[in-house]
Design a protein around this motif. Structure first.
Motif, short mmCIF file in Angstrom:
data_model
loop_
_atom_site.label_atom_id
_atom_site.label_comp_id
_atom_site.label_asym_id
_atom_site.label_seq_id
_atom_site.Cartn_x
_atom_site.Cartn_y
_atom_site.Cartn_z
N ASP B 529 1.03 -1.33 0.15
CA ASP B 529 -0.07 0.11 0.03
C ASP B 529 1.05 1.26 0.03
O ASP B 529 0.41 2.15 -0.65
CB ASP B 529 -0.78 0.06 1.32
N MET B 530 1.85 1.20 0.59
CA MET B 530 2.71 2.40 0.78
C MET B 530 3.32 2.66 -0.36
O MET B 530 3.75 3.78 -0.97
CB MET B 530 4.00 2.26 1.89
N LEU B 531 3.62 1.47 -1.21
CA LEU B 531 4.43 1.60 -2.72
C LEU B 531 3.50 2.64 -3.62
O LEU B 531 3.84 3.28 -4.25
CB LEU B 531 4.76 0.20 -3.25
N ALA B 532 1.80 1.94 -3.52
CA ALA B 532 1.27 2.51 -4.41
C ALA B 532 0.95 3.94 -3.87
O ALA B 532 0.69 4.64 -5.13
CB ALA B 532 -0.21 1.64 -4.08
N GLU B 533 0.92 4.38 -2.54
CA GLU B 533 0.86 5.69 -2.23
C GLU B 533 1.76 6.44 -2.70
O GLU B 533 1.48 7.65 -3.31
CB GLU B 533 0.91 5.90 -0.50
N CYS B 534 2.97 6.06 -2.56
CA CYS B 534 4.33 6.82 -2.96
C CYS B 534 3.96 7.06 -4.43
O CYS B 534 4.43 8.36 -5.15
CB CYS B 534 5.44 6.16 -2.66
N PHE B 535 3.95 5.95 -5.35
CA PHE B 535 4.23 6.27 -6.81
C PHE B 535 2.76 6.66 -7.45
O PHE B 535 3.01 7.32 -8.69
CB PHE B 535 4.53 4.81 -7.45
N ASP B 536 1.68 6.78 -6.77
CA ASP B 536 0.44 7.45 -7.21
C ASP B 536 0.86 8.90 -7.13
O ASP B 536 0.49 9.67 -8.15
CB ASP B 536 -0.70 7.39 -6.42
N ALA B 539 3.29 9.68 -10.05
CA ALA B 539 2.70 9.66 -11.37
C ALA B 539 1.86 10.82 -11.46
O ALA B 539 1.72 11.47 -12.58
CB ALA B 539 1.65 8.44 -11.41
N ALA B 540 1.40 11.51 -10.41
CA ALA B 540 0.43 12.72 -10.26
C ALA B 540 1.34 13.92 -10.31
O ALA B 540 0.78 14.88 -11.07
CB ALA B 540 -0.38 12.58 -8.91
N HIS B 541 2.55 14.03 -9.70
CA HIS B 541 2.90 15.55 -9.52
C HIS B 541 4.38 15.46 -10.27
O HIS B 541 4.76 16.57 -10.57
CB HIS B 541 3.47 15.56 -8.15
N PHE B 542 5.15 14.22 -10.71
CA PHE B 542 6.17 14.57 -11.14
C PHE B 542 6.58 14.98 -12.84
O PHE B 542 7.20 15.52 -13.17
CB PHE B 542 7.17 13.40 -10.95
N MET B 584 7.99 0.56 -13.08
CA MET B 584 7.68 -0.55 -13.57
C MET B 584 7.61 -1.71 -12.67
O MET B 584 7.17 -2.61 -12.57
CB MET B 584 8.75 -0.97 -14.70
N ARG B 585 8.48 -1.46 -11.51
CA ARG B 585 8.68 -2.47 -10.42
C ARG B 585 7.29 -2.11 -9.56
O ARG B 585 6.65 -3.39 -9.33
CB ARG B 585 9.70 -2.29 -9.62
N VAL B 586 6.89 -1.12 -9.33
CA VAL B 586 5.68 -1.01 -8.56
C VAL B 586 4.54 -1.53 -9.46
O VAL B 586 3.65 -1.97 -8.81
CB VAL B 586 5.47 0.39 -7.98
N ASN B 587 4.59 -1.09 -10.53
CA ASN B 587 3.42 -1.90 -11.64
C ASN B 587 3.37 -3.23 -11.30
O ASN B 587 2.17 -3.73 -11.67
CB ASN B 587 3.98 -1.52 -13.12
N ALA B 588 4.47 -4.20 -11.31
CA ALA B 588 4.42 -5.38 -11.06
C ALA B 588 3.51 -5.75 -9.61
O ALA B 588 2.75 -6.77 -9.57
CB ALA B 588 5.81 -6.20 -11.03
N VAL B 589 3.60 -4.82 -8.71
CA VAL B 589 2.85 -5.03 -7.37
C VAL B 589 1.58 -4.68 -7.68
O VAL B 589 0.31 -5.23 -7.25
CB VAL B 589 3.27 -4.19 -6.20
N LYS B 592 -1.10 -0.44 -12.95
CA LYS B 592 -1.73 0.64 -13.27
C LYS B 592 -1.25 1.19 -14.36
O LYS B 592 0.02 1.17 -14.80
CB LYS B 592 -1.55 1.64 -12.21
N LYS B 593 -1.98 1.59 -15.24
CA LYS B 593 -1.86 2.29 -16.57
C LYS B 593 -1.15 3.62 -16.62
O LYS B 593 -0.24 3.71 -17.10
CB LYS B 593 -3.03 2.44 -17.35
N SER B 594 -1.21 4.29 -15.27
CA SER B 594 -0.57 5.56 -15.02
C SER B 594 0.82 5.26 -14.98
O SER B 594 1.89 6.15 -15.37
CB SER B 594 -1.14 6.41 -14.02
N TYR B 595 1.22 4.06 -14.25
CA TYR B 595 2.61 3.96 -14.09
C TYR B 595 3.33 3.69 -15.20
O TYR B 595 4.39 4.10 -15.68
CB TYR B 595 3.02 2.66 -12.95
N ARG B 596 2.70 2.63 -15.98
CA ARG B 596 3.29 2.11 -16.97
C ARG B 596 3.51 3.12 -18.18
O ARG B 596 4.41 3.21 -18.79
CB ARG B 596 2.36 0.61 -17.63
#
Lengths: 107, 810
Positions: B529-536, B539-542, B584-589, B592-596
């Motif tokens: 969950d923390m991985l998703a929180e960070c990478f959302d 994806a949103a701000h970077f 791409m690593r977090v995408n494996a967990v 999400k299209k936004s990550y990829r």
């Protein structure tokens, strides 16, 4: 009991006498005192601890921080530290950086 | 003549539409483009096909199988025409193996710079690979509409449809509109197309009027033995002619610990087309470039040394040997009282007596990773003792807040150690930066994966509570980059420019440094969950809609911060690549299209702006914006290349290639690994260099000559070895992988050992065999890659073999 501290400085030796409970609310005041007292030309920092009944992590952070900023070569001595306070210090590893003395002893 | 020097490929087979073919051939030629016709030759020299209307003959002599990546990338467009061409070309003897023309089309879809033009029934060729058109706007013959919808494409009722790099046309009768659109698009893309193999009839000569030395990297296109000339094509598509002299030496690739392997005497056989070679030499005012040193990327054309099965495994073993000897000499067991952060080039120590937490932690990471790959117990012992030392000397247990924080380091001069509580680095002075807390966990976490030591698990959890209680921004999400040392507040005024700020480290660095490894070791949902929180948040701000480079620094409310310290409005090349890799690593967990999408966007954009297309390798820090009249992003301090940024590129492009099967990504990975292995390994002293000049010569001044510093130690170099092995073997080449674990008697409270080697795409790898203390062990789950450990009073030695569940990308 509320926290009280007095400080004396002579020939590079800064001596604090602490009493009461050094908790997170009193830590900022201690931080200010110790950073002002220790920074200039101190060689040795002595803390009279016998009347200090409690030391919070915040209080310890003040002490560790002041020691770091004082630069190398400033020795710290804690005199008469109570066992429960000594245990708090031991958990931070800071006991490796200082000398614990019995109350009254003068090396 | 808008297409002078351009190249277009058209697929051909019997049943082609004569009028369309005649029109396209003439129309493209009119514009100055060269048109190649490709087909499957079935091992014939040429084949003659007939058209569908009047059986007009058409002879083709180029096989689709001869179009390698370099040649394919040299085409501005690949066209699948109308008629029966696509149907005939999609025939395959083995129904599980797509036809050669289908594979060519798939590779072309992997190259955005190559336009794909598909007309009428040409869409048949995409039917075995529907993923390439899924979600894309297309048109086609009315008879094909149901088919393209089944393929997941979005049928659009127009005569010609353009969807980015895909141009489709309704029927052969619309060939004039189809040709016009392709011509206009090629002309419009001319400036941005970085790889242009079509122009090189003119060999590029560099001559400023004086001599200078430089490096060029390229694929051999011709070797003129009689004239001692070699023609190369660079990654950027430039043609370079190299003169060989009587004093030109040549070397095979050389790993750490390998002897020098001379190739000078075999040059004639080695300089074959397609082979990647580095040539260092001298440019003369007459325009000639005379090579003095050649380094090959592999033993044979098309082979790359880092793809040898144990290349990176041997390298991590040598790195571990270097650091063990430098820090601890021959003493067994090792004594961390001897550890010093400052190591000179040769590994000897100076009179600097600081032990930084993060450099010990990074060394521990490297040693634990070496154990994972090699099973060398001495290296694990170094890792475990380092973890114990960190616990005893660097850890501040805060009972009031029930958290742990880690000192910046200690000064061990004299008989008592002096704690360095706050950071001693300029960027973070007088504060507790989350960066240092994060990297304090890197080594212990990797060790925890191996041993399951519950004391390590407790310290990691307590540090996570520190992040949650003091660094977290409950209002706007994410984590602050700094807190003050007394009140542990991110808002304290003493923090100055670091007050209430966020950056890549505070948001994203959790993942590579410890969080993915912690999830692998524990399988706990809260870490996922923390991985998703960070990478959302990433994806949103970077991403910056107006700039190819990511944003890296923010205010609390995510307003971009372009004023901070040295960063200003500047981009760190390696951070951009690191974001792509970890997305791409977090995408494996959490797929999400936004990550990829963001990872692929970064991966496609970076070579043109962050890489050295002539010499290979990746640059350091550049200005994000171009000033008026500038065509390339300016280097902030220098054009040197740092070892860790090469690592990010290699890992990012390996994982991108493994996820997309895109040959262009694989090429980037290979070229990056070739440059790193050719120029960063210190064969004289051991270890790797911090920085090399753009042309590959080591840069050995200032802090950059050191081998133990905060970023060097043994983290990035070892992480590269570990993950390049994992990705390369299991995903790219489809080879098995052995890993070693050493669960303690009290390790892993649930007695479940999790051996997934990284966050890999679901279903790609399974656990095949397990040995416990040398004996076969049956209690494991192949799919979840978990081993049920027997209860034991002793530590166990577990060796596992992981196998790919499908063929590799390559």
């Amino acid at each position: 009991m509320s926290f009280q501290a007095t400080v004396q400085s002579a020939q590079g030796v800064v001596t604090f006498r602490l009493s009461g409970e050094l908790d997170s609310r009193s830590a900022p005041r201690f931080h200010e005192m110790i950073t002002q007292a220790v920074l200039p030309a101190a060689r040795r920092l002595v803390l009279q601890m016998a009347d200090l009944s409690y030391m919070s992590s915040a209080g310890l952070r003040c002490l560790v921080y002041a020691h770091q900023r004082a630069g190398s070569g400033v020795a710290i001595e804690l005199v008469g530290t109570r066992p429960e306070v000594a245990e708090t210090i031991r958990l931070t590893g800071f006991d490796r950086s200082l000398t614990m003395l019995e109350a009254g002893a003068r090396p | 003549m808008s297409l002078t020097g351009r190249r277009i490929a058209i697929l051909l087979e019997s049943g082609y539409a004569e009028t369309e073919m005649a029109y396209l051939e003439r129309r493209f030629a009119e514009e100055g483009a060269r048109v190649d016709f490709l087909t499957r030759l079935w091992e014939q020299r040429s084949l003659t096909f007939t058209g569908q209307e009047s059986r007009l003959p058409f002879t083709v002599d180029t096989d689709v199988g001869d179009v390698d990546d370099e040649r394919l990338a040299g085409y501005d467009a690949l066209i699948v025409p109308s008629g029966l061409v696509a149907d005939r070309l999609r025939y395959t003897e083995d129904v599980d193996d797509p036809a050669p023309a289908v594979k060519l089309l798939r590779r072309a879809f992997g190259m955005k710079s190559v336009l794909k033009g598909i007309s009428c029934h040409g869409m048949w060729l995409a039917s075995p690979i529907p993923e390439v058109v899924r979600g894309r706007r297309v048109t086609c013959h009315n008879n094909m509409v149901g088919d393209v919808r089944n393929m997941g494409a979005q049928y659009t009722d127009q005569d010609v449809v353009v969807d980015d790099d895909l141009v489709t046309s309704r029927t052969a009768d619309h060939c004039h509109l189809f040709a016009r659109t392709i011509i206009d698009l090629i002309a419009a893309r001319a400036d941005e197309r970085p790889f242009r193999a079509a122009k090189p009839e003119v060999v590029q000569r560099v001559s400023p009027g004086f001599t200078f030395s430089d490096l060029v990297a390229g694929y051999v296109t011709a070797h003129h033995r009689d004239r001692s000339l070699v023609d190369l094509r660079t990654s950027g598509g430039d043609a370079v002619r190299v003169t060989l002299t009587s004093t030109t030496s040549a070397e095979f690739p050389r790993n750490l610990g390998d002897p020098h392997l001379d190739a000078t005497t075999h040059l004639a056989e080695l300089l074959v087309p397609g082979r990647l070679v580095f040539a260092y030499g001298i440019h003369y005012p007459d325009g000639s470039f005379e090579a003095k040193r050649l380094v090959f990327a592999g033993r044979a054309a098309g082979e790359y040394a880092p793809e040898e099965p144990d290349w990176w495994v041997r390298q991590i073993g040598e790195l571990a040997r270097f650091y063990r000897r430098a820090q601890f000499g021959d003493s067994t067991p090792v004594d961390y009282a001897d550890y010093r952060t400052m190591l000179r080039l040769g590994g000897d120590k100076s009179d600097h007596h600081v032990q930084e937490t993060d450099t010990i932690s990074r060394l521990v990471y490297g040693m634990a990773s070496s154990y994972l790959l090699t099973g060398n117990e001495d290296h694990l012992d170094v890792a475990e003792r380092g973890t114990e030392y960190l616990r005893a000397h660097m850890r501040f247990v805060d009972r009031d807040n029930d958290v742990v924080y880690w000192y910046h380091g200690i000064d061990v001069r004299g008989c008592q150690e002096r704690k360095l509580f706050t950071s001693e680095f300029g960027d973070d002075y007088d504060a507790i930066p989350i960066y240092e807390q994060i990297f304090g966990l890197v080594g212990p976490t990797q060790t925890y994966r191996v041993t399951g030591d519950p004391r390590i698990g407790d310290d990691i959890d307590a540090t996570l509570r520190l992040f949650g209680k003091f660094f977290r921004d409950r209002e706007h999400g994410g984590f602050f980059s700094h807190i003050d040392p007394i009140l542990l507040s991110p808002h304290h005024e003493s923090l100055g420019p670091n007050r209430a700020r966020k950056n890549w480290h505070s948001i994203g660095e959790h993942a590579p440094a410890y969080l993915i490894n912690l999830l692998l070791a524990t399988g706990e949902q809260r870490h996922a969950d923390m991985l998703a929180e960070c990478f959302d948040l990433v994806a949103a701000h970077f991403p910056d809609p107006a700039n190819v480079w990511l944003r890296e620094r923010f205010q609390a409310d995510w307003a971009p911060d372009h004023t901070w310290g040295w960063q200003q409005d500047r981009a760190v090349v390696g951070h951009n690549l690191k974001v792509a890799w970890n997305l791409m690593r977090v995408n494996a967990v959490h797929p999400k299209k936004s990550y990829r999408d963001l990872a692929e966007r970064i991966g496609r954009a970076m070579p043109a702006v962050g890489a050295d297309r002539r010499r290979l390798g990746w640059y350091d820090v550049v200005e994000r914006t171009l000033a008026q009249g500038q065509e390339s992003h300016r280097f902030v301090w220098h054009d040197r290349k740092a070892w860790w940024q090469q690592e990010q590129a290699i890992l990012a492009y390996l994982i991108l290639a493994a996820n997309t099967d895109d040959e262009e990504f694989l090429r980037q990975a290979r070229e990056s690994a070739a440059f790193y292995n050719a120029f960063f390994l210190d064969h004289d002293e051991g270890g790797v260099y911090f920085n090399v000049l753009a042309a590959g010569t080591p840069y050995l001044l200032g802090n950059e000559r050191l081998k133990g510093s905060h970023s060097m130690s043994m983290y990035h170099s070892a992480e590269l070895c570990y993950l390049a092995t994992v990705y390369g073997r299991l995903l790219i080449r489809g080879e098995p992988l052995s890993l070693w674990y050493r669960p303690r008697a009290d390790g892993f409270r649930d007695r479940v050992l999790r051996v997934a080697p990284d966050a890999l795409p679901a279903g790609r790898v399974r656990l095949d065999t397990v040995e416990v203390d040398g004996r076969p062990h049956a209690a494991f789950d192949p799919e979840s890659m978990t081993v049920k450990l027997p209860d034991s009073d002793e530590d166990l030695t577990v060796r596992v073999e992981l196998v790919p569940a499908r063929r590799g990308t390559r």
